[in-house]
Design a protein around this motif. Structure first.
Motif, PDB file in Angstrom:
ATOM      1  N   GLY A 156       0.790  -1.219   0.000  1.00 38.78           N
ATOM      2  CA  GLY A 156       0.000   0.000   0.000  1.00 38.78           C
ATOM      3  C   GLY A 156       0.823   1.269   0.000  1.00 38.78           C
ATOM      4  O   GLY A 156       0.350   2.321   0.449  1.00 38.78           O
ATOM      5  N   LEU A 157       2.035   1.201  -0.518  1.00 35.68           N
ATOM      6  CA  LEU A 157       2.919   2.362  -0.555  1.00 35.68           C
ATOM      7  C   LEU A 157       2.763   3.071  -1.890  1.00 35.68           C
ATOM      8  O   LEU A 157       2.798   2.447  -2.943  1.00 35.68           O
ATOM      9  CB  LEU A 157       4.369   1.929  -0.343  1.00 35.68           C
ATOM     10  N   LEU A 158       2.598   4.366  -1.841  1.00 34.64           N
ATOM     11  CA  LEU A 158       2.272   5.137  -3.037  1.00 34.64           C
ATOM     12  C   LEU A 158       3.483   5.481  -3.875  1.00 34.64           C
ATOM     13  O   LEU A 158       3.357   5.737  -5.075  1.00 34.64           O
ATOM     14  CB  LEU A 158       1.547   6.429  -2.634  1.00 34.64           C
ATOM     15  N   ASP A 159       4.660   5.537  -3.262  1.00 40.44           N
ATOM     16  CA  ASP A 159       5.868   5.873  -4.007  1.00 40.44           C
ATOM     17  C   ASP A 159       7.053   5.139  -3.397  1.00 40.44           C
ATOM     18  O   ASP A 159       6.945   4.525  -2.331  1.00 40.44           O
ATOM     19  CB  ASP A 159       6.119   7.390  -4.023  1.00 40.44           C
ATOM     20  N   ALA A 160       8.173   5.167  -4.097  1.00 36.79           N
ATOM     21  CA  ALA A 160       9.393   4.519  -3.629  1.00 36.79           C
ATOM     22  C   ALA A 160      10.254   5.536  -2.882  1.00 36.79           C
ATOM     23  O   ALA A 160      10.433   6.668  -3.344  1.00 36.79           O
ATOM     24  CB  ALA A 160      10.165   3.938  -4.807  1.00 36.79           C
ATOM     25  N   ARG A 161      10.774   5.101  -1.722  1.00 35.12           N
ATOM     26  CA  ARG A 161      11.597   5.992  -0.912  1.00 35.12           C
ATOM     27  C   ARG A 161      12.811   5.237  -0.384  1.00 35.12           C
ATOM     28  O   ARG A 161      12.790   4.006  -0.293  1.00 35.12           O
ATOM     29  CB  ARG A 161      10.786   6.546   0.261  1.00 35.12           C
ATOM     30  N   PRO A 162      13.873   5.969  -0.019  1.00 36.19           N
ATOM     31  CA  PRO A 162      15.029   5.314   0.592  1.00 36.19           C
ATOM     32  C   PRO A 162      14.593   4.534   1.834  1.00 36.19           C
ATOM     33  O   PRO A 162      13.770   4.999   2.619  1.00 36.19           O
ATOM     34  CB  PRO A 162      15.944   6.495   0.966  1.00 36.19           C
ATOM     35  N   ALA A 218       6.204  -3.915  12.495  1.00 34.05           N
ATOM     36  CA  ALA A 218       5.011  -3.087  12.303  1.00 34.05           C
ATOM     37  C   ALA A 218       5.288  -1.635  12.669  1.00 34.05           C
ATOM     38  O   ALA A 218       4.720  -0.720  12.047  1.00 34.05           O
ATOM     39  CB  ALA A 218       3.862  -3.629  13.138  1.00 34.05           C
ATOM     40  N   VAL A 219       6.144  -1.388  13.651  1.00 34.37           N
ATOM     41  CA  VAL A 219       6.522  -0.012  13.992  1.00 34.37           C
ATOM     42  C   VAL A 219       7.186   0.657  12.791  1.00 34.37           C
ATOM     43  O   VAL A 219       6.873   1.807  12.436  1.00 34.37           O
ATOM     44  CB  VAL A 219       7.462   0.000  15.225  1.00 34.37           C
ATOM     45  N   GLN A 220       8.100  -0.065  12.135  1.00 34.28           N
ATOM     46  CA  GLN A 220       8.775   0.486  10.951  1.00 34.28           C
ATOM     47  C   GLN A 220       7.782   0.724   9.810  1.00 34.28           C
ATOM     48  O   GLN A 220       7.852   1.755   9.123  1.00 34.28           O
ATOM     49  CB  GLN A 220       9.864  -0.468  10.495  1.00 34.28           C
ATOM     50  N   TYR A 221       6.896  -0.220   9.626  1.00 35.22           N
ATOM     51  CA  TYR A 221       5.910  -0.109   8.545  1.00 35.22           C
ATOM     52  C   TYR A 221       4.982   1.083   8.778  1.00 35.22           C
ATOM     53  O   TYR A 221       4.709   1.865   7.858  1.00 35.22           O
ATOM     54  CB  TYR A 221       5.122  -1.417   8.452  1.00 35.22           C
ATOM     55  N   ARG A 222       4.514   1.233  10.016  1.00 35.99           N
ATOM     56  CA  ARG A 222       3.618   2.364  10.319  1.00 35.99           C
ATOM     57  C   ARG A 222       4.326   3.705  10.124  1.00 35.99           C
ATOM     58  O   ARG A 222       3.736   4.667   9.609  1.00 35.99           O
ATOM     59  CB  ARG A 222       3.091   2.244  11.747  1.00 35.99           C
ATOM     60  N   GLU A 223       5.591   3.757  10.504  1.00 31.20           N
ATOM     61  CA  GLU A 223       6.340   4.993  10.315  1.00 31.20           C
ATOM     62  C   GLU A 223       6.452   5.321   8.830  1.00 31.20           C
ATOM     63  O   GLU A 223       6.305   6.484   8.425  1.00 31.20           O
ATOM     64  CB  GLU A 223       7.724   4.867  10.942  1.00 31.20           C
ATOM     65  N   ARG A 224       6.663   4.295   8.015  1.00 32.18           N
ATOM     66  CA  ARG A 224       6.748   4.517   6.562  1.00 32.18           C
ATOM     67  C   ARG A 224       5.412   4.996   6.013  1.00 32.18           C
ATOM     68  O   ARG A 224       5.357   5.884   5.133  1.00 32.18           O
ATOM     69  CB  ARG A 224       7.177   3.196   5.896  1.00 32.18           C
ATOM     70  N   LEU A 225       4.312   4.462   6.522  1.00 35.89           N
ATOM     71  CA  LEU A 225       2.986   4.900   6.078  1.00 35.89           C
ATOM     72  C   LEU A 225       2.733   6.356   6.463  1.00 35.89           C
ATOM     73  O   LEU A 225       2.163   7.129   5.687  1.00 35.89           O
ATOM     74  CB  LEU A 225       1.900   4.005   6.689  1.00 35.89           C
ATOM     75  N   ARG A 226       3.179   6.723   7.659  1.00 36.73           N
ATOM     76  CA  ARG A 226       2.969   8.118   8.101  1.00 36.73           C
ATOM     77  C   ARG A 226       3.761   9.091   7.251  1.00 36.73           C
ATOM     78  O   ARG A 226       3.331  10.232   7.027  1.00 36.73           O
ATOM     79  CB  ARG A 226       3.363   8.253   9.578  1.00 36.73           C
ATOM     80  N   GLU A 231       4.096   9.214   4.176  1.00 37.92           N
ATOM     81  CA  GLU A 231       3.366   9.638   2.982  1.00 37.92           C
ATOM     82  C   GLU A 231       1.908   9.966   3.297  1.00 37.92           C
ATOM     83  O   GLU A 231       1.080  10.060   2.394  1.00 37.92           O
ATOM     84  CB  GLU A 231       3.457   8.580   1.888  1.00 37.92           C
ATOM     85  N   GLY A 232       1.593  10.126   4.569  1.00 40.58           N
ATOM     86  CA  GLY A 232       0.242  10.506   4.962  1.00 40.58           C
ATOM     87  C   GLY A 232      -0.814   9.504   4.544  1.00 40.58           C
ATOM     88  O   GLY A 232      -1.912   9.870   4.108  1.00 40.58           O
ATOM     89  N   SER A 233      -0.505   8.237   4.690  1.00 40.50           N
ATOM     90  CA  SER A 233      -1.399   7.172   4.233  1.00 40.50           C
ATOM     91  C   SER A 233      -2.719   7.167   5.006  1.00 40.50           C
ATOM     92  O   SER A 233      -2.738   7.261   6.241  1.00 40.50           O
ATOM     93  CB  SER A 233      -0.705   5.823   4.387  1.00 40.50           C
ATOM     94  N   ALA A 234      -3.830   7.050   4.274  1.00 35.98           N
ATOM     95  CA  ALA A 234      -5.165   6.980   4.876  1.00 35.98           C
ATOM     96  C   ALA A 234      -5.626   5.530   4.906  1.00 35.98           C
ATOM     97  O   ALA A 234      -5.590   4.843   3.878  1.00 35.98           O
ATOM     98  CB  ALA A 234      -6.147   7.835   4.082  1.00 35.98           C
ATOM     99  N   ASP A 235      -6.072   5.061   6.044  1.00 30.20           N
ATOM    100  CA  ASP A 235      -6.393   3.647   6.232  1.00 30.20           C
ATOM    101  C   ASP A 235      -7.387   3.110   5.197  1.00 30.20           C
ATOM    102  O   ASP A 235      -7.158   2.062   4.584  1.00 30.20           O
ATOM    103  CB  ASP A 235      -6.954   3.405   7.639  1.00 30.20           C
ATOM    104  N   ALA A 236      -8.498   3.805   5.009  1.00 30.49           N
ATOM    105  CA  ALA A 236      -9.559   3.279   4.140  1.00 30.49           C
ATOM    106  C   ALA A 236      -9.100   3.171   2.691  1.00 30.49           C
ATOM    107  O   ALA A 236      -9.314   2.142   2.028  1.00 30.49           O
ATOM    108  CB  ALA A 236     -10.798   4.151   4.238  1.00 30.49           C
ATOM    109  N   ALA A 237      -8.450   4.222   2.190  1.00 28.88           N
ATOM    110  CA  ALA A 237      -7.992   4.210   0.797  1.00 28.88           C
ATOM    111  C   ALA A 237      -6.907   3.164   0.601  1.00 28.88           C
ATOM    112  O   ALA A 237      -6.880   2.452  -0.410  1.00 28.88           O
ATOM    113  CB  ALA A 237      -7.480   5.592   0.403  1.00 28.88           C
ATOM    114  N   ARG A 238      -6.001   3.071   1.576  1.00 25.44           N
ATOM    115  CA  ARG A 238      -4.919   2.089   1.459  1.00 25.44           C
ATOM    116  C   ARG A 238      -5.483   0.666   1.497  1.00 25.44           C
ATOM    117  O   ARG A 238      -5.057  -0.208   0.737  1.00 25.44           O
ATOM    118  CB  ARG A 238      -3.910   2.279   2.580  1.00 25.44           C
TER     119      ARG A 238
END
Length: 465
Positions: A316-322, A378-386, A388-395
């Motif tokens: 559910g990641l919208l773009d590629a990041r380091p 999951a801590v790392q994953y959530r930080e990555r989602l934040r 890019e301002g990820s929204a739960d429903a859309a993701r």
């Protein structure tokens, strides 16, 4: 010519595949269609043929092989172009060697269902139009009954088709075949400075993309011999395949493959090896080894880019990041250490909430024995989602469009096979309908998306069919 079967009967047909051939699926139940697609009658305009090819099997040159039980009936024009129609299991051919030219109901059900399941997952594949059966007895490890799969593809030409003429030192036939393939399926290369080099590069790219698709859904082919590799980059020949359940990168789905050549992890380098075998066969047309190498060099970047794209979508990641590669590596390390169910992990990951906690994570967290290790990832994953301002429903909606809820697990296929062997095809029909919509919730079929039962761990599939 096909060899007739006694008392052929209709078992199932795929409506999406029928549409590709411009056929009405309701017509396929008629006796005349059953007769033609069992090999008992030959249509007026049909000119049946079987093709010769050679190949490397388990990395060893096997010499001449060929369609030992496959007979092409001809082409059908559909809305998306011509489809070659082929009967698998319709009797002896000039290339049957020591075989009987037949396919058994067990393996035919698996090929029929998985062909259509893979198409619904968006992975390039040959298609299965229809499945017929017969009471004729066929001897394998045990006595079984015969069946015929009517399958379709724009062409069934394989890497081994080119290897055959190369190793027989038949340059004219090799060129005829290559020109035929370019003219019909790669016409954009007709005016290229070196069309054969471009052909090799494009086939290599398509193969890399297809195998990336396999890896992303946990599909294991089981017999990636060069004679089972499509010149169009399609998934071809469903023998001892499997979908990953308890994750193990070294998992071998083919009981015959005791050395593990075609394990889940090895599919990627073996795909590259097979493209090299094709490149070697095409070398007399391409010219120099350096030019062939340049064409083959597209494999690794094509595979890497495609898998990276698929993994970003699956998470559910919208773009590629380091740092994304480290996140992916950590995820696979976690899956490997805990042997978590591959399909359920990605499906349930879509329900994770950015601001969730241990309680909301429970369905996903419970797939792991080492819950603390999951929590840390999951801590790392959530930080990555934040980030890019990820929204739960859309993701969640986006992830559920790419992470299937339903795949053809071996035990589901086995249940359908056992019922079919007693004359009940209801489970085949039900599984087909479910697998045609693998991303939909289908809550009435939740049991088909559950963890496999304990007995499923003892199922074995092999090259016997």
């Amino acid at each position: 010519m096909p060899t007739p079967l006694p008392s052929p009967s209709f078992i199932a047909a795929s409506a999406p595949a029928a549409a590709l051939a411009g056929l009405d699926p309701a017509d396929l139940t008629r006796d005349d269609f059953v007769e033609v697609f069992s090999g008992n009658k030959v249509a007026v305009r049909s000119q049946p043929l079987s093709a010769v090819y050679s190949g490397h099997q388990f990395g060893v040159w096997a010499g001449q092989l060929g369609d030992g039980r496959a007979i092409v009936l001809g082409d059908l024009d559909g809305p998306e172009g011509r489809m070659e129609v082929q009967l698998k299991g319709a009797g002896l051919t000039p290339y049957s060697r020591m075989g009987d030219g037949r396919a058994v109901l067990r393996s035919s059900i698996r090929e029929f269902l998985c062909s259509e399941a893979m198409a619904a997952l968006g992975i390039p594949t040959t298609r299965a139009l229809m499945l017929t059966g017969s009471p004729q007895r066929v001897m394998r490890e045990n006595v079984e009954t015969a069946a015929v799969v009517t399958r379709m593809a724009p062409t069934f030409i394989r890497f081994g088709s080119f290897e055959h003429w190369h190793y027989r030192n038949k340059p004219d036939e090799l060129k005829t075949l290559a020109d035929h393939v370019i003219r019909n399926w790669y016409p954009e290369f007709l005016d290229a400075a070196n069309p054969y080099k471009e052909l090799l590069a494009e086939v290599t790219r398509r193969t890399a993309h297809t195998i990336a698709g396999w890896q992303a859904v946990g599909f294991m082919h089981g017999v990636m011999n060069t004679d089972n590799m499509s010149i169009l980059g399609l998934t071809l020949d469903y023998g001892p395949f499997g979908f990953m359940e308890a994750f193990d990168a070294k998992h071998i789905c083919n009981h015959t493959d005791q050395g593990g050549r075609y394990s889940y992890a090895n599919q990627v380098p073996v795909g590259h090896w097979n493209c090299y075998a094709l490149g070697n066969a095409l070398l007399p047309l391409i010219g120099t080894p350096e030019e062939a190498e340049e064409a083959l060099d597209v494999y690794r970047p094509a595979f890497g880019a495609r898998l990276d794209e698929l993994l970003h979508a699956k998470l559910g990641l919208l773009d590629a990041r380091p740092g994304d590669e480290a996140l992916f590596d950590g995820m696979f390390t976690l899956l490997q250490a805990n042997h978590a169910d591959f399909t359920l992990f990605f499906r349930r990951l879509g329900d994770l909430q950015v601001d969730g906690d241990v309680a909301s994570d429970a369905p996903l967290r419970d797939l792991f024995l080492d819950r603390a290790a999951f929590d840390a990832w999951a801590v790392q994953y959530r930080e990555r989602l934040r980030q890019e301002g990820s929204a739960d429903a859309a993701r969640r909606a986006a992830m559920h469009r790419v992470n299937p809820k339903y795949v053809l697990r071996n035990y589901l296929a086995q249940n359908a096979i056992e019922q079919a062997q007693h004359g009940d095809y209801a489970e085949v029909h039900k599984l087909l309908a479910i697998l045609e919509r693998p991303f939909d919730e289908q809550p009435e079929h939740d049991a088909y998306a559950a963890l496999p039962p304990d007995w499923a761990a003892h199922l074995e599939v092999s090259c016997s069919s």
